[in-house]
Scaffold this motif. Sequence first.
Motif, PDB file in Angstrom:
ATOM      1  N   TRP A 142      85.578 104.641  45.874  1.00 30.99           N
ATOM      2  CA  TRP A 142      85.252 106.073  45.937  1.00 30.99           C
ATOM      3  C   TRP A 142      85.440 106.598  47.355  1.00 30.99           C
ATOM      4  O   TRP A 142      86.070 107.644  47.578  1.00 30.99           O
ATOM      5  CB  TRP A 142      83.812 106.262  45.461  1.00 30.99           C
ATOM      6  N   ALA A 285      86.387 110.889  42.073  1.00 33.01           N
ATOM      7  CA  ALA A 285      85.383 111.211  41.058  1.00 33.01           C
ATOM      8  C   ALA A 285      85.325 110.144  39.970  1.00 33.01           C
ATOM      9  O   ALA A 285      84.244 109.809  39.460  1.00 33.01           O
ATOM     10  CB  ALA A 285      85.688 112.577  40.444  1.00 33.01           C
ATOM     11  N   LYS A 286      86.474 109.579  39.629  1.00 29.81           N
ATOM     12  CA  LYS A 286      86.500 108.503  38.623  1.00 29.81           C
ATOM     13  C   LYS A 286      85.755 107.263  39.126  1.00 29.81           C
ATOM     14  O   LYS A 286      84.938 106.680  38.393  1.00 29.81           O
ATOM     15  CB  LYS A 286      87.945 108.141  38.305  1.00 29.81           C
ATOM     16  N   TYR A 288      83.467 107.145  41.425  1.00 27.53           N
ATOM     17  CA  TYR A 288      82.037 107.423  41.561  1.00 27.53           C
ATOM     18  C   TYR A 288      81.336 107.319  40.208  1.00 27.53           C
ATOM     19  O   TYR A 288      80.214 106.795  40.119  1.00 27.53           O
ATOM     20  CB  TYR A 288      81.826 108.816  42.159  1.00 27.53           C
ATOM     21  N   ALA A 289      82.002 107.796  39.168  1.00 29.82           N
ATOM     22  CA  ALA A 289      81.420 107.672  37.821  1.00 29.82           C
ATOM     23  C   ALA A 289      81.245 106.201  37.453  1.00 29.82           C
ATOM     24  O   ALA A 289      80.235 105.818  36.833  1.00 29.82           O
ATOM     25  CB  ALA A 289      82.313 108.374  36.802  1.00 29.82           C
ATOM     26  N   VAL A 292      78.147 104.838  39.243  1.00 28.68           N
ATOM     27  CA  VAL A 292      76.906 105.261  38.594  1.00 28.68           C
ATOM     28  C   VAL A 292      76.661 104.429  37.337  1.00 28.68           C
ATOM     29  O   VAL A 292      75.538 104.005  37.044  1.00 28.68           O
ATOM     30  CB  VAL A 292      76.957 106.762  38.261  1.00 28.68           C
ATOM     31  N   ALA A 336      72.944 110.800  34.514  1.00 31.68           N
ATOM     32  CA  ALA A 336      73.786 110.728  35.706  1.00 31.68           C
ATOM     33  C   ALA A 336      75.187 110.230  35.358  1.00 31.68           C
ATOM     34  O   ALA A 336      76.187 110.718  35.897  1.00 31.68           O
ATOM     35  CB  ALA A 336      73.146 109.815  36.746  1.00 31.68           C
ATOM     36  N   SER A 339      77.094 113.125  33.510  1.00 32.73           N
ATOM     37  CA  SER A 339      77.501 114.210  34.409  1.00 32.73           C
ATOM     38  C   SER A 339      78.631 113.765  35.336  1.00 32.73           C
ATOM     39  O   SER A 339      79.568 114.523  35.596  1.00 32.73           O
ATOM     40  CB  SER A 339      76.306 114.689  35.227  1.00 32.73           C
ATOM     41  N   SER A 340      78.568 112.521  35.840  1.00 35.86           N
ATOM     42  CA  SER A 340      79.634 112.033  36.732  1.00 35.86           C
ATOM     43  C   SER A 340      80.951 111.897  35.991  1.00 35.86           C
ATOM     44  O   SER A 340      82.020 112.183  36.553  1.00 35.86           O
ATOM     45  CB  SER A 340      79.223 110.698  37.358  1.00 35.86           C
ATOM     46  N   GLN A 341      80.900 111.476  34.735  1.00 37.93           N
ATOM     47  CA  GLN A 341      82.126 111.382  33.950  1.00 37.93           C
ATOM     48  C   GLN A 341      82.718 112.764  33.662  1.00 37.93           C
ATOM     49  O   GLN A 341      83.950 112.943  33.691  1.00 37.93           O
ATOM     50  CB  GLN A 341      81.859 110.636  32.652  1.00 37.93           C
ATOM     51  N   ARG A 343      82.413 115.366  35.599  1.00 31.26           N
ATOM     52  CA  ARG A 343      83.005 115.832  36.853  1.00 31.26           C
ATOM     53  C   ARG A 343      84.354 115.161  37.114  1.00 31.26           C
ATOM     54  O   ARG A 343      85.276 115.796  37.638  1.00 31.26           O
ATOM     55  CB  ARG A 343      82.055 115.562  38.020  1.00 31.26           C
ATOM     56  N   ALA A 344      84.462 113.892  36.747  1.00 31.83           N
ATOM     57  CA  ALA A 344      85.742 113.198  36.909  1.00 31.83           C
ATOM     58  C   ALA A 344      86.817 113.817  36.016  1.00 31.83           C
ATOM     59  O   ALA A 344      87.966 114.026  36.443  1.00 31.83           O
ATOM     60  CB  ALA A 344      85.577 111.709  36.590  1.00 31.83           C
TER      61      ALA A 344
END
Length: 448
Positions: A142, A285-286, A288-289, A292, A336, A339-341, A343-344
Amino acid sequence: MIKPTAQHLLPAFAAVLALLAVMPADANCIDEGSAEARTDASPLSERVDPKTARDNLLSMVDQAMQRSQAIGASRLLAEAAAIDVSETRAARFPQVNLGGTVGAVRTEVGGVQEESGKQGRATLSMSVPLFDGGRISDLTDWRKSLAEAARLGEVNTQEQVALQTVSLAIERSRYNLQAQVYQQYARKMSCLVEALQTIVRADRGRTSELVQAQKNQKQAELSFSQTQATVRQIETRLKRFVGDTLPPTQGMSSLLLSVPSLPDVLAQAEASADIAQLAAQAEAAKYYAESVKAQRWPQVNAVVSGTTIRGTGNGTQWSGGVNVNIPIMNPPVGYAIDSSQKRAQAARLQREDALQARRFRMTEVHDQALSAFDRARQVVEVLRDSDRVRNFTLQQWQQLGRRSLFDVMSSEGEHYNLRVQYVNALYDGQQSNALLWSLGLGVRAQLK
């Protein structure tokens, strides 16, 4: 019939620019030779090596990039992002901590005091991550993607500064040429005024023609003054980028006339700095997902700790082993992850949308460049006819008296307006070319 492109018209454009410098001498009015001969010393008539003009433009771009504080800020942000990568990667290494306390202690058991006094403790502990479900690796990736996005942000800032510099240089050259055209127009009107002053001394009935010529002369001088003011304003903005020393504008008029083919331009869209930056941000973003998501896995660490006691109750304690933390129920993590997925996915779609918009914008600007150069070609053809008309009109007025001065004024005004139109069409095409390059691999790369 094959329609001529800007590449085919490049020699014609250069020839017309050279012709513009000496055109007025081809249609002399009475006693105007000495006045019009001065235009041969104008920058348009100078022969400038295209390589010199290109080097001057590149030099301005380089100076602008060296002086730009925006680029300096982007560079520092890129360096900070690279340091963040090292910070995240260092989480794999052992974490060693040393702690200590000094104070008084008192111990009682069943109301009976067992010990009392001063005591000092020193504790040394070490922890090493053994398994985390890939969370550190995902966080490192990331950070790497964010560092790449920051580097591309610096490249994009450099390109914006380069485009602004080239655009201002093109506008400076445009209005310098316009100023020369208006100056030559004013000289032509001045020549006619001198001729009419001689005529009016012998025939007072021609005074109205003299007033008309003087009015046109003042209008030409006003256009020249306004254009010079515009040049000064552009140079002020340009000096903000490159400093107080500006190179001459000679050669700029024929520097950016080659329009690349549309397939070649579209092929460069994906490699442009801002599209690549969006791709790096989507990749970040990928990852980071994924990091998480790794919070659901057990966390395993090797732990070693030792404590030394001095003073009351001297002693030493050591312990070591494996610490396992298994998440059983942690409801916030599920939200979490979702939401991270999301955003990716959004970042990926934003990149696709920007790429599609970039390709349509390239197509539009490419057509604008071709249209501008085609308009310049058409103006050249009209300009040749206009030059013949004004020559014949002036000769008929001077020698045969078959034309009025108003016909002469009209033909001269039309001719010089066409010359301004030609300059504008030519430089509109160059501005479109510069923007087209910027939308692809960059202005600076193309200039090199």
